[in-house]
Every structure is written in C-alpha cells, then in structure tokens.
Design an enzyme around this catalytic site. Structure first.
Site, PDB file in Angstrom:
ATOM      1  N   ASP A  30     -64.059   1.351  55.144  1.00  4.64           N
ATOM      2  CA  ASP A  30     -64.797   2.177  55.650  1.00  4.64           C
ATOM      3  C   ASP A  30     -66.057   1.586  56.559  1.00  4.64           C
ATOM      4  OD1 ASP A  30     -66.816   4.389  55.918  1.00  4.64           O
ATOM      5  OD2 ASP A  30     -66.237   5.914  54.460  1.00  4.64           O
ATOM      6  N   ASN A  86     -63.268  15.039  50.937  1.00  5.03           N
ATOM      7  CA  ASN A  86     -63.390  16.272  51.383  1.00  5.03           C
ATOM      8  C   ASN A  86     -62.696  17.022  52.250  1.00  5.03           C
ATOM      9  OD1 ASN A  86     -66.616  14.888  49.833  1.00  5.03           O
ATOM     10  ND2 ASN A  86     -66.445  13.943  51.712  1.00  5.03           N
ATOM     11  N   GLN A  93     -66.277  17.276  54.893  1.00  5.98           N
ATOM     12  CA  GLN A  93     -65.296  16.403  56.073  1.00  5.98           C
ATOM     13  C   GLN A  93     -65.292  16.368  57.708  1.00  5.98           C
ATOM     14  OE1 GLN A  93     -61.096  17.582  55.770  1.00  5.98           O
ATOM     15  NE2 GLN A  93     -60.800  16.249  57.147  1.00  5.98           N
ATOM     16  N   HIS A  99     -58.276  12.104  53.677  1.00  3.36           N
ATOM     17  CA  HIS A  99     -58.891  10.845  53.212  1.00  3.36           C
ATOM     18  C   HIS A  99     -59.296  10.609  51.989  1.00  3.36           C
ATOM     19  CE1 HIS A  99     -61.363  11.884  56.220  1.00  3.36           C
ATOM     20  NE2 HIS A  99     -62.434  11.227  54.771  1.00  3.36           N
ATOM     21  N   PHE A 100     -58.565   9.655  50.877  1.00  2.00           N
ATOM     22  CA  PHE A 100     -59.621   9.945  49.776  1.00  2.00           C
ATOM     23  C   PHE A 100     -60.672   8.528  50.179  1.00  2.00           C
ATOM     24  CE2 PHE A 100     -57.504  11.520  45.963  1.00  2.00           C
ATOM     25  CZ  PHE A 100     -56.555  12.529  47.223  1.00  2.00           C
ATOM     26  N   HIS A 101     -61.858   8.601  49.585  1.00  2.00           N
ATOM     27  CA  HIS A 101     -63.122   7.525  49.535  1.00  2.00           C
ATOM     28  C   HIS A 101     -62.541   7.015  48.315  1.00  2.00           C
ATOM     29  CE1 HIS A 101     -65.568   9.131  52.489  1.00  2.00           C
ATOM     30  NE2 HIS A 101     -64.925  10.002  52.598  1.00  2.00           N
TER      31      HIS A 101
HETATM   32  P1  DGP Z   1     -65.261  12.117  55.339  1.00  2.00           P
HETATM   33  O1  DGP Z   1     -66.740  12.279  55.944  1.00  2.00           O
HETATM   34  O2  DGP Z   1     -64.482  12.175  54.297  1.00  2.00           O
HETATM   35  O3  DGP Z   1     -64.225  13.377  56.945  1.00  2.00           O
HETATM   36  O4  DGP Z   1     -65.112  10.647  56.109  1.00  2.00           O
HETATM   37  C1  DGP Z   1     -64.846  10.340  56.871  1.00  2.00           C
HETATM   38  C2  DGP Z   1     -65.304   8.391  56.836  1.00  2.00           C
HETATM   39  O5  DGP Z   1     -64.736   7.765  57.538  1.00  2.00           O
HETATM   40  C3  DGP Z   1     -66.667   8.518  56.403  1.00  2.00           C
HETATM   41  O6  DGP Z   1     -67.445   7.668  55.517  1.00  2.00           O
HETATM   42  C4  DGP Z   1     -67.071   6.969  58.056  1.00  2.00           C
HETATM   43  C5  DGP Z   1     -65.819   6.508  58.402  1.00  2.00           C
HETATM   44  N1  DGP Z   1     -65.448   6.630  59.737  1.00  2.00           N
HETATM   45  C6  DGP Z   1     -65.654   6.636  60.758  1.00  2.00           C
HETATM   46  N2  DGP Z   1     -64.819   6.702  61.396  1.00  2.00           N
HETATM   47  C7  DGP Z   1     -64.110   5.595  60.686  1.00  2.00           C
HETATM   48  C8  DGP Z   1     -64.120   4.313  62.068  1.00  2.00           C
HETATM   49  O7  DGP Z   1     -63.849   3.710  63.104  1.00  2.00           O
HETATM   50  N3  DGP Z   1     -63.703   3.570  60.813  1.00  2.00           N
HETATM   51  C9  DGP Z   1     -63.501   3.203  59.755  1.00  2.00           C
HETATM   52  N4  DGP Z   1     -63.388   2.261  58.999  1.00  2.00           N
HETATM   53  N5  DGP Z   1     -64.340   4.162  58.904  1.00  2.00           N
HETATM   54  C10 DGP Z   1     -64.768   5.555  59.478  1.00  2.00           C
END
Ligand code: DGP
Length: 141
Positions: A30, A86, A93, A99-101
C-alpha cells in the site's frame, strides 16, 4: 467504465511494489501505509467489492491470505496482524476493486510507524434483539 487504480496496477499502467502473484491474485505494498509492511491483496478478476465477488474469487483470495500474513509478520517481527476489507464508501472503501489490507501491528509503534487506532466499543443487546437480528440475517442468506 473507467478502470480503477488497482486494475491499472494489474495492467502495469501504474507501478507497484509487488509482494506476491499467482494466476488469480496479486499482492503489493500500500503506498499510503498505516504501518510498516502494510500490504494489499487483490483478485485479478475485477469485483467492485465483497457484494459482487463470486465464491471462486473469494476462495482464491482466502487461500493467499495466510501466506501473505505470515510473510509480513516474519519480515518485521510484527506483534500481530489485522486484516481489513472495506466495502462501499460509507465503510471506508476508496478504491473500487476488491482488496484486503494486511496490516502488521507493533508494540513499538514509533520504530514501525504503526498509526492504526481501532475503536471497538461493544453494545449491550437483549435476548429479543439477538433473536431478531439472527432471524433477519439468516433469512437473507
Ligand atoms: P480502501 O480505503 O479500503 O479502499 O483502501 C485503498 C488503499 O489503497 C489505501 O490504503 C491507499 C491505497 N492506494 C491508493 N492508491 C494507490 C496506488 O496507486 N498504489 C498503491 N499501491 N496503493 C494505493
């Protein structure tokens, strides 16, 4: 429909720090990590979130979770791991590709920038409340 950021990651239009890949899933760091090692796992097949995810895609994600969680935990000797997922904007979200964190947790928060704060205040319900809730959910399965 415009591709989500994560579909662009899968198509290599956006670079990513790959952690793991197989025929069905892709795991990468992330870029806005909440702790050192914060990793995302996504299906290669597009689903918006859990609500339109088929069982096979869910099973593939589920299979990969222990492998990624264990690697992240070992990498930085984490004291625990939270796995979050989320669904829809109101639930946090922001990227609309399932996706899973995988979030490692550290007692020593400063060394590993563990910024996560989880609030989980329990509520008291009556027996009647529980039975009503149980019925409402089970009739929708
Ligand atoms: P959510 O809020 O659950 O939809 O999480 C989305 C996550 O994605 C957030 O923690 C930040 C991450 N994220 C956003 N843009 C990018 C990206 O361009 N690359 C990566 N690796 N992560 C990203």
């Amino acid at each position: 429909m415009e591709k989500t950021i994560f579909e662009k990651v899968l198509d290599k239009e956006i670079p990513s720090y790959k952690i793991y890949e197989d025929d069905n899933v892709y795991a990468f760091l992330d870029v806005f990590p909440i702790a050192k090692g914060h990793t995302l796992i996504i299906p290669k097949k597009h689903c918006r979130n859990i609500f339109d995810c088929d069982e096979e895609t869910a099973a593939n994600l589920g299979k990969s979770l222990p492998k990624i969680a264990n690697a992240v935990k070992k990498a930085f000797n984490a004291d625990g791991i939270n796995i979050f997922q989320n669904n829809e904007e109101y639930a946090g979200q922001s990227v609309f590709h399932l996706h899973f964190h995988v979030v490692p947790r550290y007692k020593d928060t400063s060394a590993n920038f563990d910024n996560l704060e989880v609030k989980w205040p329990p509520q008291k319900l009556s027996e009647k409340d529980f039975l009503e809730i149980q019925e409402n959910i089970t009739k929708n399965l």
